[in-house]
Scaffold this motif. Structure first.
Motif, PDB file in Angstrom:
ATOM      1  N   MET A 161       0.845  -1.190   0.000  1.00 24.69           N
ATOM      2  CA  MET A 161       0.000   0.000   0.000  1.00 24.69           C
ATOM      3  C   MET A 161       0.884   1.244   0.000  1.00 24.69           C
ATOM      4  O   MET A 161       1.926   1.270   0.645  1.00 24.69           O
ATOM      5  N   ARG A 162       0.406   2.280  -0.667  1.00 24.76           N
ATOM      6  CA  ARG A 162       1.127   3.560  -0.683  1.00 24.76           C
ATOM      7  C   ARG A 162       0.643   4.400   0.502  1.00 24.76           C
ATOM      8  O   ARG A 162      -0.528   4.785   0.565  1.00 24.76           O
ATOM      9  N   TRP A 163       1.561   4.676   1.428  1.00 20.63           N
ATOM     10  CA  TRP A 163       1.212   5.314   2.701  1.00 20.63           C
ATOM     11  C   TRP A 163       1.603   6.788   2.750  1.00 20.63           C
ATOM     12  O   TRP A 163       2.696   7.175   2.334  1.00 20.63           O
ATOM     13  N   PHE A 211       6.474   3.936   1.666  1.00 17.65           N
ATOM     14  CA  PHE A 211       6.429   5.156   2.480  1.00 17.65           C
ATOM     15  C   PHE A 211       6.533   6.363   1.555  1.00 17.65           C
ATOM     16  O   PHE A 211       7.623   6.812   1.230  1.00 17.65           O
ATOM     17  N   VAL A 212       5.371   6.891   1.143  1.00 19.20           N
ATOM     18  CA  VAL A 212       5.353   7.900   0.085  1.00 19.20           C
ATOM     19  C   VAL A 212       5.639   9.304   0.622  1.00 19.20           C
ATOM     20  O   VAL A 212       6.462  10.025   0.095  1.00 19.20           O
ATOM     21  N   GLY A 213       4.927   9.719   1.653  1.00 22.63           N
ATOM     22  CA  GLY A 213       5.143  11.083   2.133  1.00 22.63           C
ATOM     23  C   GLY A 213       4.652  11.292   3.541  1.00 22.63           C
ATOM     24  O   GLY A 213       3.857  10.513   4.069  1.00 22.63           O
ATOM     25  N   VAL A 214       5.153  12.374   4.147  1.00 23.30           N
ATOM     26  CA  VAL A 214       4.741  12.754   5.492  1.00 23.30           C
ATOM     27  C   VAL A 214       4.386  14.235   5.466  1.00 23.30           C
ATOM     28  O   VAL A 214       5.010  15.004   4.739  1.00 23.30           O
ATOM     29  N   CYS A 215       3.380  14.616   6.257  1.00 27.17           N
ATOM     30  CA  CYS A 215       2.967  16.018   6.310  1.00 27.17           C
ATOM     31  C   CYS A 215       3.150  16.554   7.725  1.00 27.17           C
ATOM     32  O   CYS A 215       2.710  15.924   8.693  1.00 27.17           O
ATOM     33  N   ALA A 222      -2.265  14.447  -2.817  1.00 25.53           N
ATOM     34  CA  ALA A 222      -2.226  14.390  -4.289  1.00 25.53           C
ATOM     35  C   ALA A 222      -1.265  13.316  -4.799  1.00 25.53           C
ATOM     36  O   ALA A 222      -1.093  13.151  -6.008  1.00 25.53           O
ATOM     37  N   GLN A 223      -0.637  12.588  -3.874  1.00 26.65           N
ATOM     38  CA  GLN A 223       0.409  11.624  -4.281  1.00 26.65           C
ATOM     39  C   GLN A 223      -0.142  10.242  -4.658  1.00 26.65           C
ATOM     40  O   GLN A 223       0.615   9.287  -4.783  1.00 26.65           O
ATOM     41  N   GLY A 224      -1.473  10.107  -4.762  1.00 32.00           N
ATOM     42  CA  GLY A 224      -2.041   8.808  -5.138  1.00 32.00           C
ATOM     43  C   GLY A 224      -1.857   7.771  -4.044  1.00 32.00           C
ATOM     44  O   GLY A 224      -1.363   6.665  -4.289  1.00 32.00           O
ATOM     45  N   ALA A 250     -11.909  11.952   1.437  1.00 38.57           N
ATOM     46  CA  ALA A 250     -12.334  12.599   0.188  1.00 38.57           C
ATOM     47  C   ALA A 250     -11.312  12.364  -0.917  1.00 38.57           C
ATOM     48  O   ALA A 250     -11.656  12.362  -2.106  1.00 38.57           O
ATOM     49  N   ALA A 251     -10.055  12.160  -0.520  1.00 33.24           N
ATOM     50  CA  ALA A 251      -9.004  11.903  -1.523  1.00 33.24           C
ATOM     51  C   ALA A 251      -8.898  10.411  -1.847  1.00 33.24           C
ATOM     52  O   ALA A 251      -7.975   9.988  -2.555  1.00 33.24           O
ATOM     53  N   GLY A 252      -9.818   9.600  -1.308  1.00 34.62           N
ATOM     54  CA  GLY A 252      -9.856   8.183  -1.666  1.00 34.62           C
ATOM     55  C   GLY A 252      -8.961   7.286  -0.824  1.00 34.62           C
ATOM     56  O   GLY A 252      -8.634   6.172  -1.241  1.00 34.62           O
ATOM     57  N   CYS A 253      -8.566   7.773   0.360  1.00 43.33           N
ATOM     58  CA  CYS A 253      -7.668   6.980   1.219  1.00 43.33           C
ATOM     59  C   CYS A 253      -8.435   6.230   2.304  1.00 43.33           C
ATOM     60  O   CYS A 253      -9.438   6.723   2.829  1.00 43.33           O
TER      61      CYS A 253
END
Ligand code: NDP
Length: 328
Positions: free
Chosen positions: A1-3, A27-31, A59-61, A83-86
């Protein structure tokens, strides 16, 4: 899974270490609110990028997000991620009000996504064994539970929890939510009424409590007493479930460490039950990843997060009014 991780927090580091053990996790991104913290966390934990805007992360899918920001942000961040599909694994307490928690559960249902609450104590092998034995009637009819979850809050966590009511600080929203969830899990019953007395020992500021004792009344007349504290140095956590035919007693199980001792006391004997050591976050996130793939349920759902909050919020209302409170 893209996290994606929302919140460059202490617990996020712990969770990242556990998630890394599961196959197929990216591990795609952290905010984070701070560009420096985002970049540092991404570097240290092996994420591709750090972001300061949630929309840029979303926005990173991504397939899923883990939300471990301070509590007042959980609601809006969950709605944005859904809302972003996660799929969403959210930290406890999942919101600051029951209406917000219900809105999150409803939004997940409408989006067809998994919303889970990180009530990690459900993953403890000791607790899973206790739950099974209670359901099998091994200690007869359960009538009481004693929970001692009094700890010393480590210095690196002595921040917003002790000073920020607006962020959901205080020991009730921090620890009682876990105890409330664990009792529901162990007993398989709902809590109906709570009487809470809170304490101010000088560690927490701004009117926040740093100690609490609670009497929680569950279905079938089961009474649970729980104690949560931030100021109990060198204390051992204890969990004792009392039945008409025996009792189950655990020491050390109410923590992030996945090991504890459990004994089954019956017929005048004390029978130690050896329990395997587990990584609580690995077990919890494994169940979540499988649930996202359509295989089963997370260990604690969004509804479970809503129920544990209902108990904790009723406890705060009880403490403020000096009276028992029905749980919504
Ligand atoms: P932290 O205080 O470590 O982090 C919370 C937020 O504070 C971070 O997202 C970060 O914001 C900011 N922050 C963290 N460290 C610093 C710093 N050094 N300087 C400035 N800002 C900082 O919180 P916890 O990890 O203890 O808790 C986060 C959430 O997880 C809470 O909801 C809590 O209830 C829950 N929790 C759950 C546990 C469990 O086992 N289920 C255990 C512990 C906590 P930003 O990302 O914007 O930079």
């Amino acid at each position: 899974m893209r996290w994606g991780f929302i919140g460059a927090s202490n617990i996020a580091e712990r969770v990242a270490a556990s998630l890394r053990k599961l196959p197929g996790q990216a591990f795609v991104g952290v905010c984070s609110r701070s560009a420096e913290r985002a970049a540092q966390f991404a570097r240290d934990q092996g994420f591709e990028a750090g972001h300061t805007e949630l929309s840029a992360l979303l926005a990173q899918g991504l397939d899923a997000v883990y939300i471990s920001s301070t509590n007042e942000q959980h609601h809006d961040q969950t709605l944005a991620a859904l809302a972003a599909g996660c799929h969403v694994m959210c930290e406890k307490p999942i919101a600051m009000s029951l209406a917000d928690a219900a809105g999150m559960v409803e939004a997940a249902r409408r989006a067809g996504k998994v919303l889970a609450t990180n009530h990690h104590l459900r993953a403890q092998a000791t607790h899973q064994a206790m739950r099974r034995m209670i359901a099998e009637g091994k200690i007869g009819r359960v009538h009481g539970v004693q929970v001692s979850h009094a700890v010393y809050l480590p210095p690196h966590l002595q921040g917003w929890r002790l000073s920020a009511p607006e962020a959901g600080g205080g020991v009730v929203l921090d620890i009682l939510v876990h105890d409330a969830d664990l009792l529901r899990f162990l007993l398989g019953r709902e809590a109906r009424r709570i009487t809470t007395v809170t304490q101010r020992n000088g560690m927490a500021q701004g009117g926040l409590e740093d100690g609490a004792m609670n009497l929680i009344e569950f279905d079938d007349g089961i009474l649970a007493q729980t104690h949560e504290s931030f100021v109990a140095r060198d204390a051992m956590t204890r969990l004792h479930v009392l039945g008409t035919e025996g009792s189950l007693y655990a020491e050390g199980s109410l923590s992030q460490a996945g090991e504890a001792t459990l004994s089954w006391r019956h017929d005048g004997q004390v029978e130690p039950l050896p329990m395997p050591k587990v990584d609580l976050y690995e077990v919890g996130f494994d169940a979540f990843v499988r649930a996202c793939a359509g295989d089963g349920q997370p260990l604690a759902t969004g509804v479970d997060g809503e129920r544990s909050m209902a108990i904790a919020l009723a406890g705060l209302a009880s403490a403020a009014s000096g009276q028992a409170r029905l749980i919504d």
